[in-house]
Design a protein around this motif. Structure first.
Motif, PDB file in Angstrom:
ATOM      1  N   ASP A   1       0.856  -1.184   0.000  1.00  0.00           N
ATOM      2  CA  ASP A   1       0.000   0.000   0.000  1.00  0.00           C
ATOM      3  C   ASP A   1       0.892   1.234   0.000  1.00  0.00           C
ATOM      4  O   ASP A   1       2.066   1.174   0.389  1.00  0.00           O
ATOM      5  N   ILE A   2       0.358   2.349  -0.453  1.00  0.00           N
ATOM      6  CA  ILE A   2       1.069   3.624  -0.432  1.00  0.00           C
ATOM      7  C   ILE A   2       0.187   4.631   0.285  1.00  0.00           C
ATOM      8  O   ILE A   2      -0.943   4.907  -0.145  1.00  0.00           O
ATOM      9  N   GLN A   3       0.690   5.122   1.404  1.00  0.00           N
ATOM     10  CA  GLN A   3      -0.035   6.100   2.217  1.00  0.00           C
ATOM     11  C   GLN A   3      -1.465   5.644   2.513  1.00  0.00           C
ATOM     12  O   GLN A   3      -2.427   6.410   2.404  1.00  0.00           O
ATOM     13  N   GLY A   4      -1.580   4.367   2.848  1.00  0.00           N
ATOM     14  CA  GLY A   4      -2.876   3.825   3.252  1.00  0.00           C
ATOM     15  C   GLY A   4      -3.747   3.346   2.120  1.00  0.00           C
ATOM     16  O   GLY A   4      -4.813   2.768   2.354  1.00  0.00           O
ATOM     17  N   THR A   5      -3.316   3.549   0.876  1.00  0.00           N
ATOM     18  CA  THR A   5      -4.090   3.101  -0.272  1.00  0.00           C
ATOM     19  C   THR A   5      -3.505   1.794  -0.800  1.00  0.00           C
ATOM     20  O   THR A   5      -2.321   1.740  -1.161  1.00  0.00           O
ATOM     21  N   ASP A   6      -4.309   0.744  -0.844  1.00  0.00           N
ATOM     22  CA  ASP A   6      -3.829  -0.555  -1.303  1.00  0.00           C
ATOM     23  C   ASP A   6      -3.512  -0.528  -2.794  1.00  0.00           C
ATOM     24  O   ASP A   6      -4.226   0.091  -3.590  1.00  0.00           O
TER      25      ASP A   6
END
Length: 328
Positions: free
Chosen positions: A115-120
């Motif tokens: 994930d990147i900054q909480g986005t899967d």
């Protein structure tokens, strides 16, 4: 075969497809081209003299068996192929050593999801499944071998988009890089199960589609410890590392002629063999060591400098072979 000295090779076959069968929509081998291709592969295998070979870009198992027969050196070997469908390329393994078991890995381990900054990041599967095989090298030594083919640098561009648009091309290259990085991470997670807290030899071979110093390649191999760390800390890191055989050889001589692919004038090393610390001479607990590394790339042509082209029935990749000597 000398059981105390054996060779491991990796061979990207470049679309090994049966004749008169379309692949990638419009491409096809004639009977003549197919005969030339399987004969050429057989001759390369005869030169490589590898006891264990990892293959990439196999569409049909029958075609691989015919190419192996052309070499006349694998009559008593075992060949396993990672779920060939004839519609897309897969990896395969041929071994003169007994194959105790093998596994085809399509899905990422759950712990490998990113994930990147909480986005899967919704990438959950290898574009080409990984082949894991357990080989018996001797009465006392088993070895796990992985054959891999990570996502290429070819841009991923959606249908209906201008493929010549520089912005779309940049976005497509970014998509390919993200997928290759995700696959490298998933492979690293899988490898930890074989490497960490175990004295178990591991060999990884295949088309990584990046140089050995690229970030995606380092994700697979792990990063060596910093010099200033305590010895015990270094040991914990060494336990999880893989070593590119090209780097092991480079430390022993002054030449670097390692390239397995030429694209638009760039001589690249995309095809690699990696070994765990059990095959590194500096490890006092080793079971063997890497000997000589050979490249078979004389057929590659830099088309920016020459009017010649690689024949359609040859591979656009060079082959890599490493000699490994087991300690007595």
């Amino acid at each position: 075969m000398n059981r105390n000295r054996f060779k491991v090779g990796t061979f990207n076959l470049c679309n090994l497809v049966l004749p008169d069968v379309p692949y990638y929509r419009k491409k096809i081998y004639t009977q003549t081209e197919y005969a030339l291709k399987t004969t050429w592969i057989g001759e390369q295998l005869k030169k490589m003299k590898a006891d264990i070979v990892g293959f990439q870009e196999v569409f049909h198992q029958e075609a691989l068996q015919q190419a192996l027969a052309q070499s006349q050196v694998y009559d008593n070997a075992t060949t396993v192929v990672a779920k060939p469908t004839g519609k897309s390329p897969v990896v395969a393994l041929t071994s003169r050593f007994p194959v105790l078991e093998y596994n085809v890995i399509q899905d990422f381990p759950t712990t490998a999801c990113l994930d990147i900054q909480g986005t899967d990041i919704p990438l959950k599967r290898f574009s080409r499944p990984v082949l894991e095989a357990h080989l018996k090298l001797s009465d006392t030594i088993d070895c796990t071998v992985f054959v891999i083919h990570l996502k290429s640098k070819r841009p991923i561009i959606p249908d209906g988009v201008d493929r010549n648009d520089p912005i779309e091309k940049a976005k497509g290259q970014a998509r390919a890089l993200i997928l290759r990085a995700a696959e490298a991470t998933a492979l690293r997670v899988i490898l930890m199960d074989k490497l960490q807290h175990r004295d178990h030899p591991v060999i990884v071979m295949g088309d990584v589609n990046d140089s050995g110093v690229a970030i995606t390649s380092q994700i697979v191999s792990g990063e060596p410890p910093l010099r200033k760390l305590w010895f015990q800390q270094k040991q914990m890191i060494w336990d999880t590392l893989l070593y590119y055989v090209k780097d092991i050889q480079a430390r022993q001589n002054y030449g670097d002629f390692y390239y397995t692919h030429i694209h638009n004038g760039h001589h690249e090393s995309l095809d690699h063999i990696l070994v765990s610390q059990e095959f590194v001479v500096q490890n006092p607990k080793r079971i063997g060591r890497v000997g000589y590394v050979s490249l078979f790339n004389d057929h590659l042509i830099d088309e920016t400098l020459s009017e010649e082209k690689i024949e359609t029935w040859q591979s656009d990749h060079g082959q890599v072979v490493v000699s490994i000597e087991l300690d007595s």
